[in-house]
Design a protein around this motif. Structure first.
Motif, PDB file in Angstrom:
ATOM      1  N   UNK A  51       0.815  -1.210   0.000  1.00  0.00           N
ATOM      2  CA  UNK A  51       0.000   0.000   0.000  1.00  0.00           C
ATOM      3  C   UNK A  51       0.851   1.264   0.000  1.00  0.00           C
ATOM      4  N   UNK A  52       2.158   1.093   0.155  1.00  0.00           N
ATOM      5  CA  UNK A  52       3.032   2.258   0.251  1.00  0.00           C
ATOM      6  C   UNK A  52       2.909   2.961   1.582  1.00  0.00           C
ATOM      7  N   UNK A  53       2.413   2.232   2.565  1.00  0.00           N
ATOM      8  CA  UNK A  53       2.169   2.838   3.866  1.00  0.00           C
ATOM      9  C   UNK A  53       3.430   2.954   4.700  1.00  0.00           C
ATOM     10  N   UNK A  54       3.662   4.141   5.247  1.00  0.00           N
ATOM     11  CA  UNK A  54       4.784   4.367   6.156  1.00  0.00           C
ATOM     12  C   UNK A  54       4.292   4.918   7.490  1.00  0.00           C
ATOM     13  N   UNK A  55       2.990   4.887   7.692  1.00  0.00           N
ATOM     14  CA  UNK A  55       2.411   5.435   8.913  1.00  0.00           C
ATOM     15  C   UNK A  55       2.035   4.359   9.896  1.00  0.00           C
ATOM     16  N   UNK A  56       0.879   4.552  10.545  1.00  0.00           N
ATOM     17  CA  UNK A  56       0.446   3.654  11.600  1.00  0.00           C
ATOM     18  C   UNK A  56      -0.549   2.620  11.075  1.00  0.00           C
ATOM     19  N   UNK A  57      -0.647   1.517  11.793  1.00  0.00           N
ATOM     20  CA  UNK A  57      -1.666   0.506  11.528  1.00  0.00           C
ATOM     21  C   UNK A  57      -2.129  -0.057  12.859  1.00  0.00           C
ATOM     22  N   UNK A  58      -3.427  -0.269  12.975  1.00  0.00           N
ATOM     23  CA  UNK A  58      -3.994  -0.886  14.168  1.00  0.00           C
ATOM     24  C   UNK A  58      -4.152  -2.371  13.872  1.00  0.00           C
ATOM     25  N   UNK A  59      -3.502  -3.206  14.664  1.00  0.00           N
ATOM     26  CA  UNK A  59      -3.435  -4.643  14.373  1.00  0.00           C
ATOM     27  C   UNK A  59      -3.974  -5.451  15.561  1.00  0.00           C
ATOM     28  N   UNK A  60      -4.138  -6.763  15.328  1.00  0.00           N
ATOM     29  CA  UNK A  60      -4.511  -7.717  16.377  1.00  0.00           C
ATOM     30  C   UNK A  60      -5.782  -7.310  17.103  1.00  0.00           C
ATOM     31  N   UNK A  61      -6.797  -6.871  16.335  1.00  0.00           N
ATOM     32  CA  UNK A  61      -8.091  -6.476  16.897  1.00  0.00           C
ATOM     33  C   UNK A  61      -7.980  -5.293  17.847  1.00  0.00           C
ATOM     34  N   UNK A  62      -6.978  -4.443  17.641  1.00  0.00           N
ATOM     35  CA  UNK A  62      -6.813  -3.264  18.486  1.00  0.00           C
ATOM     36  C   UNK A  62      -5.787  -3.423  19.584  1.00  0.00           C
ATOM     37  N   UNK A  63      -5.208  -4.621  19.723  1.00  0.00           N
ATOM     38  CA  UNK A  63      -4.220  -4.847  20.775  1.00  0.00           C
ATOM     39  C   UNK A  63      -2.846  -4.289  20.415  1.00  0.00           C
ATOM     40  N   UNK A  64      -2.637  -3.929  19.156  1.00  0.00           N
ATOM     41  CA  UNK A  64      -1.344  -3.409  18.706  1.00  0.00           C
ATOM     42  C   UNK A  64      -1.540  -2.153  17.857  1.00  0.00           C
ATOM     43  N   UNK A  65      -0.687  -1.176  18.067  1.00  0.00           N
ATOM     44  CA  UNK A  65      -0.560  -0.043  17.147  1.00  0.00           C
ATOM     45  C   UNK A  65       0.861  -0.094  16.608  1.00  0.00           C
ATOM     46  N   UNK A  66       0.958  -0.345  15.312  1.00  0.00           N
ATOM     47  CA  UNK A  66       2.245  -0.579  14.651  1.00  0.00           C
ATOM     48  C   UNK A  66       2.653   0.644  13.837  1.00  0.00           C
ATOM     49  N   UNK A  67       3.909   1.032  13.944  1.00  0.00           N
ATOM     50  CA  UNK A  67       4.455   2.151  13.179  1.00  0.00           C
ATOM     51  C   UNK A  67       5.322   1.591  12.056  1.00  0.00           C
ATOM     52  N   UNK A  68       4.820   1.684  10.811  1.00  0.00           N
ATOM     53  CA  UNK A  68       5.541   1.106   9.676  1.00  0.00           C
ATOM     54  C   UNK A  68       6.837   1.846   9.394  1.00  0.00           C
ATOM     55  N   UNK A  69       6.909   3.123   9.734  1.00  0.00           N
ATOM     56  CA  UNK A  69       8.113   3.910   9.446  1.00  0.00           C
ATOM     57  C   UNK A  69       9.306   3.413  10.250  1.00  0.00           C
ATOM     58  N   UNK A  70       9.057   2.956  11.479  1.00  0.00           N
ATOM     59  CA  UNK A  70      10.150   2.505  12.345  1.00  0.00           C
ATOM     60  C   UNK A  70      10.119   1.005  12.584  1.00  0.00           C
ATOM     61  N   UNK A  71       9.094   0.319  12.037  1.00  0.00           N
ATOM     62  CA  UNK A  71       8.930  -1.124  12.224  1.00  0.00           C
ATOM     63  C   UNK A  71       8.896  -1.490  13.707  1.00  0.00           C
ATOM     64  N   UNK A  72       8.157  -0.695  14.481  1.00  0.00           N
ATOM     65  CA  UNK A  72       8.040  -0.933  15.915  1.00  0.00           C
ATOM     66  C   UNK A  72       6.574  -0.866  16.337  1.00  0.00           C
ATOM     67  N   UNK A  73       6.289  -1.454  17.481  1.00  0.00           N
ATOM     68  CA  UNK A  73       4.971  -1.346  18.082  1.00  0.00           C
ATOM     69  C   UNK A  73       4.961  -0.147  19.027  1.00  0.00           C
TER      70      UNK A  73
END
Length: 275
Positions: A67-89
């Motif tokens: 998707x070309x995403x480098x921002x945030x994603x909400x994962x695991x039904x809301x248990x995780x907020x992932x930052x694609x730019x830094x590859x960290x939770x």
């Protein structure tokens, strides 16, 4: 076929929250060119896109790259907020493994044997599946274990359940009736009933990610197709259900669009962000 008209007017949203499976993704796990173009047009108009999915962060990372995403994603039904730019939770809540095992025992006391899987916590966590469990998406990687206790060998974000005879609705209803405060029970797709940390929903993660972006519920439009999207719809200003969505989600939606195969997300975004 034209999509039904929305029940209430909506100006251009600043935040677009999309589920993946059955919503933004087509059946082959790809995003159509039309959907990509609609998201790009919304981005040029200043809107932010957030993936809000039941998939854990490791299973979302390749899709974000596509998707070309480098921002945030909400994962695991809301248990995780992932930052694609830094590859960290940025945020993560684990499901207590003893509580998960107790909840599973209570469910099996009611319905007999269930087949279980567990998503490990972390950006590189594995999906572990016991004998008899079939992955709802064959394209998603999983590691088979010989004994159930091996599912709990590392911290987990959620447990996935399947039953040989009961429907998803029946299994979810029974699980909710016996699990109580041990875990939150969700149904996120065909063959996907899940146990996640108590009180955690897609709305929890979405609210945190939106706050991180300086946005709020009044700025947000949400797209989904299953009951696990209900909290997200209740939080957002406007909820759009896909044509094939579960009846429980359609009942709380502000609008019903076309299916994921017919670019239902793109259809709504094209209307909202028309030049």
């Amino acid at each position: 076929m034209a999509a039904p008209s929305p029940r209430s007017p909506l100006s251009r949203p600043a935040l677009i929250a999309t589920d993946l499976d059955g919503t933004l993704l087509r059946g082959d796990d790809t995003v159509s060119a039309r959907s990509l173009a609609a998201l790009a047009a919304a981005a040029r108009a200043g809107a932010r896109h957030l993936v809000v999915t039941g998939r854990p962060a490791p299973r979302v990372r390749p899709l974000l790259a596509a998707l070309g995403g480098t921002g945030l994603a909400v994962c695991a039904q809301g248990a995780q907020v992932y930052d694609a730019a830094t590859a960290t939770l940025l945020w993560s809540v684990r499901l207590d493994r003893e509580l998960a095992e107790t909840a599973l025992g209570k469910i099996e006391a009611e319905v007999g044997q269930v087949h279980a899987a567990a998503d490990q916590d972390g950006v590189d966590g594995l999906t572990l599946i016991e004998a008899g469990y079939r992955m709802p998406h064959p394209t998603l990687p999983a590691v088979r274990v010989e004994r159930r206790e091996q599912l709990w060998r590392a911290p987990i974000s959620k447990v996935l359940l399947r039953h040989d005879r009961l429907s998803d609705d029946e299994l979810a209803a029974t699980a909710r009736s016996v699990v109580g405060s041990l875990a939150t029970v969700t149904m996120s797709g065909p063959g996907t009933v899940e146990l996640q940390p108590c009180g955690i929903t897609k709305a929890t993660g979405l609210a945190l990610a939106a706050e991180h972006l300086g946005l709020g519920r009044a700025d947000t439009i949400a797209f989904g197709d299953m009951p696990n999207d209900i909290p997200m719809f209740q939080w957002a200003a406007h909820g759009v259900a896909m044509a094939g969505a579960h009846p429980e989600l359609k009942a709380v939606a502000d609008e019903v669009t076309l299916s994921n195969e017919d670019d239902g997300v793109a259809l709504v975004l094209e209307r909202l962000f028309a030049p």
